[in-house]
Design an enzyme around this catalytic site. Structure first.
Site, PDB file in Angstrom:
ATOM      1  N   CYS A  66      -5.378  14.334  21.789  1.00 13.98           N
ATOM      2  CA  CYS A  66      -4.995  12.983  22.187  1.00 13.98           C
ATOM      3  C   CYS A  66      -6.046  11.925  21.865  1.00 13.98           C
ATOM      4  CB  CYS A  66      -4.692  12.953  23.680  1.00 13.98           C
ATOM      5  SG  CYS A  66      -3.768  14.384  24.266  1.00 13.98           S
ATOM      6  N   HIS A  96      -5.965   4.720  28.136  1.00 12.82           N
ATOM      7  CA  HIS A  96      -5.336   5.993  27.774  1.00 12.82           C
ATOM      8  C   HIS A  96      -4.105   6.196  28.641  1.00 12.82           C
ATOM      9  CE1 HIS A  96      -5.103   9.827  25.846  1.00 12.82           C
ATOM     10  NE2 HIS A  96      -5.170  10.487  26.981  1.00 12.82           N
ATOM     11  N   GLU A 120      -9.625   7.696  34.852  1.00 12.21           N
ATOM     12  CA  GLU A 120      -9.870   6.542  33.987  1.00 12.21           C
ATOM     13  C   GLU A 120     -10.180   5.295  34.814  1.00 12.21           C
ATOM     14  OE1 GLU A 120      -8.117   4.415  29.963  1.00 12.21           O
ATOM     15  OE2 GLU A 120      -6.783   5.721  31.133  1.00 12.21           O
ATOM     16  N   LYS A 128       1.509   3.722  26.683  1.00 10.76           N
ATOM     17  CA  LYS A 128       2.281   4.962  26.833  1.00 10.76           C
ATOM     18  C   LYS A 128       3.437   4.813  27.802  1.00 10.76           C
ATOM     19  CE  LYS A 128      -1.550   8.097  25.767  1.00 10.76           C
ATOM     20  NZ  LYS A 128      -2.543   7.009  25.536  1.00 10.76           N
ATOM     21  N   HIS A 187       3.642   9.623  25.017  1.00 10.69           N
ATOM     22  CA  HIS A 187       2.317  10.008  24.534  1.00 10.69           C
ATOM     23  C   HIS A 187       2.418  10.511  23.098  1.00 10.69           C
ATOM     24  CE1 HIS A 187      -1.687  11.293  24.348  1.00 10.69           C
ATOM     25  NE2 HIS A 187      -1.842  11.855  25.523  1.00 10.69           N
ATOM     26  N   PHE A 228      -7.088  16.481  25.886  1.00 10.14           N
ATOM     27  CA  PHE A 228      -7.214  17.874  26.274  1.00 10.14           C
ATOM     28  C   PHE A 228      -8.472  18.442  25.610  1.00 10.14           C
ATOM     29  CE2 PHE A 228      -2.724  19.553  27.532  1.00 10.14           C
ATOM     30  CZ  PHE A 228      -2.683  18.608  28.541  1.00 10.14           C
TER      31      PHE A 228
END
Length: 445
Positions: free
Chosen positions: A166, A307, A318, A339, A344, A403
């Site tokens: 990501c 994100h 975050e 998103k 995503h 990830f």
């Protein structure tokens, strides 16, 4: 050290098959999430995704050029061609002075293919082993898509294939930025592409518990970053490719400059494979590094393209990181998650955030976080709920946390606010919208 201009951008996303329509969808707060159509998901716990619609494969080149490209790679080449057209005049640069850094989907066989292979191996003797066409291997090779993007720009300089999930597009853009800064080349195509909308991907993320399964009947409401009722992210697909260029070279050839790329940071959490650290972890260091390199200071950032996945842990982590880095200014700047509208796009996610950042800078319009209906008392920043707001944006930060614990962050600044700016202009990404005209005005505190 050389300065870096953004002179072109192209996109294929659930909001549109070009950067202009993608930005329009973001500004309008429109959801691109719908019921899955790439396979029959009727028996799956998750039956929705952010899918690209009305995509014409011919936009990725000739039939011969497309022969060995996967669905995701087709998106990437189409986005690259749009970005190059937007940049214009790049052909005059030496091919060995052009390069590419692109994050790509990780290719693998379809689950059905593995099942068929298993049957072949158990029911046949050694001489009847499962066989496949040689071209099928190329369809699943990440590097084929990356080199196809490079070929679109006639790039014979450095070509970098990135695989950091990501955070991939952010890392690719950051590494391209470094190549130009160091004088290795004058132009880089940079961005990412992915299409995790196969039944193997949907099943895998469902079993992992990372994607939401609560909104199958109302897909447009499923992606809910920073909302108290967030329950996981929504898978998406698409590609965003940008043209980065040596500033002086871009000015010399009269290129239109969207913005200047001024800072980049990359770190690792070393925490867990899937979870974000509650204390913000390496995201704090990545953001600080990018901010320090930009030379802007905390109050120089007006917008963060977050994100913001919609998972409980990521959004909380975050938020903590933003507060730690920006201090009191964290509550006066705008933070929103694209998103919420696209789902995503994994390896391409930071590219969509860049479209949002460039549009915000160009139009003074910050895109919203939609589906933010139930405020979480622990998440108390300005996430621009549901409707875009008018606000001058001099500089924006783009976040990408993946990830595996990889973090990447970069900062873009208005070309007109850059020192000794000699060129600026409108490109294809931003465009006026009805939503923009109706957006409420918000002043910085």
């Amino acid at each position: 050290m050389r300065r870096v201009a953004i002179t072109g951008i192209g996109a294929v996303t659930p909001l549109g098959t070009n950067a202009r329509d993608t930005w329009r969808g973001l500004a309008e707060g429109r959801s691109g999430v719908s019921r899955l159509e790439t396979f029959d998901a009727s028996t799956f716990p998750v039956r929705i995704a952010g899918q690209v619609k009305d995509f014409d494969p011919a936009s990725a080149g000739t039939a011969r050029q497309r022969r060995h490209l996967s669905r995701a790679a087709l998106f990437a080449v189409a986005a690259a061609r749009e970005a190059l057209e937007d940049a214009g005049g790049w052909e005059e640069l030496d091919p060995y002075d052009r390069g590419a850094a692109v994050a790509g989907t990780v290719g693998r066989p379809e689950l059905q293919e593995l099942v068929d292979m298993s049957h072949q191996l158990t029911e046949s003797d050694f001489h009847d082993l499962y066989r496949q066409a040689p071209g099928d291997v190329l369809l699943r090779n990440q590097n084929v898509g990356v080199t196809a993007v490079a070929r679109a720009g006639g790039c014979q300089g450095p070509v970098i294939s990135v695989s950091t999930a990501c955070a991939g597009a952010a890392h690719a853009i950051g590494e391209a930025y470094r190549r130009i800064q160091d004088g290795e080349c004058a132009l880089m195509l940079a961005g990412g592409f992915d299409a995790l909308t196969t039944w193997m991907d949907v099943l895998g993320f469902s079993l992992l518990g990372a994607v939401t399964d609560r909104w199958n009947d109302e897909p447009e409401r499923a992606s809910r970053p920073f909302d108290a009722e967030r329950s996981g992210f929504v898978l998406g697909e698409g590609a965003v490719i940008t043209v980065l260029e040596d500033w002086d070279s871009a000015v010399a050839r009269g290129a239109r400059i969207h913005a200047e790329l001024v800072g980049y940071g990359s770190t690792l959490n070393a925490y867990r494979i899937t979870d974000s650290p509650p204390d913000g972890g390496g995201a704090i260091s990545a953001m600080r590094d990018a901010l320090a390199e930009s030379g802007l200071g905390t109050d120089g950032i007006d917008y963060i393209a977050a994100h913001g996945t919609g998972t409980p842990g990521n959004d909380a982590s975050e938020t903590v990181a933003i507060k730690e880095v920006f201090g009191p200014h964290a509550r006066t700047l705008c933070t929103s998650s694209p998103k919420s509208m696209t789902g995503h796009l994994t390896s391409a996610a930071a590219g969509v955030n860049l479209v949002a950042a460039l549009g915000a800078i160009r139009e003074g319009l910050v895109p919203p976080t939609i589906n933010l209906e139930h405020p979480d008392p622990k998440l108390d920043l300005d996430y621009v709920p549901n409707t875009a707001v008018r606000r001058p944006v001099r500089a924006a930060m783009v976040n990408a946390f993946a990830f595996g614990g990889t973090n990447a962050c970069f900062v873009v600044r208005s070309a007109s606010d850059s020192p000794s700016a000699s060129a600026s202009g409108s490109g294809s990404a931003p465009t006026s919208t009805d939503a923009a005209a109706d957006a409420p005005e918000r002043r910085a505190a």
